[in-house]
Design an enzyme around this catalytic site. Structure first.
Site, short mmCIF file in Angstrom:
data_model
loop_
_atom_site.label_atom_id
_atom_site.label_comp_id
_atom_site.label_asym_id
_atom_site.label_seq_id
_atom_site.Cartn_x
_atom_site.Cartn_y
_atom_site.Cartn_z
CB CYS A 183 1.97 -3.39 5.18
SG CYS A 183 0.68 -4.29 5.76
CG HIS A 199 -0.16 0.02 2.55
ND1 HIS A 199 0.42 1.02 3.10
CD2 HIS A 199 -0.16 -0.97 3.35
CE1 HIS A 199 0.73 0.65 4.20
NE2 HIS A 199 0.40 -0.45 4.74
#
Length: 282
Positions: free
Chosen positions: A259, A243
């Site tokens: 992440c 992301h």
């Protein structure tokens, strides 16, 4: 919050389909999924070159009742580990049109049910081995690197091939998108901190989610792997994702909860890749 889904047999068709009507999810269902890592909902469909249905035939019926779901929310005790967690594939991806049984070996005992959707997106999984009318696939459940065998001959399965794969060198904090042997993009990225490292191994683009709740990333790309530090991100299953991030200072740093944080131009390219595209984290 809405989730929108689409499907296309080729990259050009996928691009033409962007922005078309998609199906809605229940509001709030995904909002908490990636809190601390992301949230929201919109899938671009997997781009499949030369998509084709599986050969016709009669697959043996399996009673799916009571089988645990092989989803990002699942925990599969009976799943075998990926035998080659840092090896590429030939790009074949499988679309599960209806829920199917996952077996421990070709023709073996069923131990899970692979659903036709994941986070409101159509289920596409990478094929990592084939034996007769059976295919071994990566599963999106815990433990990380879980695999299983599904019937692909005569089953509700569509086979396709993507030319892309994503390579993430966690130590070098570098992400590269490959189209065959051609480097089509390379970026410095942010990765997990030493306290919450980015998991390693072979995984894939499981879904694409348009962010409508928070503003740190317009699109979230959940992977078929999980944090090995956190059991949950904000009430969700601890799904690791690719992301964006509003502060470019994070790129090149190890500071996330697991992440991979990518720059805007990387996110734009990644969000066009087929679901099921292989992602190597090493």
């Amino acid at each position: 919050m809405t989730a929108r889904t689409r499907s296309a047999p080729s990259a050009p068709a996928r691009r033409r389909a962007l922005g078309r009507a998609r199906s809605s999810l229940l509001a709030g269902g995904l909002a908490a999924l990636l809190t601390g890592c992301g949230g929201g909902a919109l899938p671009p469909a997997p781009a499949a070159d030369h998509a084709a249905p599986a050969p016709a035939g009669q697959a043996a019926r399996v009673d799916l009742t009571g089988l645990p779901e092989a989803s990002t929310f699942g925990d599969l005790d009976g799943a075998a580990a990926d035998p080659a967690p840092q090896v590429g594939t030939d790009g074949v991806v499988l679309r599960v049109e209806h829920d199917v049984a996952v077996h421990d070996a070709p023709g073996g005992a069923p131990f899970a049910r692979l659903p036709a959707t994941q986070l409101g997106n159509p289920t596409w999984v990478p094929l990592i081995a084939r034996q007769g009318g059976w295919g071994q696939v990566l599963l999106p459940s815990r433990p990380n690197s879980s695999t299983g065998w599904i019937r692909i001959d005569g089953a509700p399965i569509t086979q396709a091939r993507t030319p892309y794969h994503v390579d993430v060198d966690v130590d070098a904090r570098r992400l590269v998108v490959w189209e065959g042997d051609r480097n089509v993009g390379s970026w410095t990225v942010g990765v997990g901190s030493s306290d919450s490292p980015t998991p390693r191994g072979r995984t894939y683009l499981m879904a694409a989610i348009e962010e409508t709740v928070t503003k740190f990333s317009p699109i979230i790309l959940p992977l078929g792997t999980h944090s090995e530090t956190f059991n949950s991100y904000g009430g969700g299953p601890g799904t690791v994702a690719l992301h964006g991030w509003p502060d470019p200072a994070v790129f090149g740093e190890a500071a996330s909860d697991g992440c991979v944080r990518v720059p805007p131009d990387a996110l734009r390219l990644l969000s066009t890749l087929p679901l099921g595209t292989l992602v190597l984290l090493h």
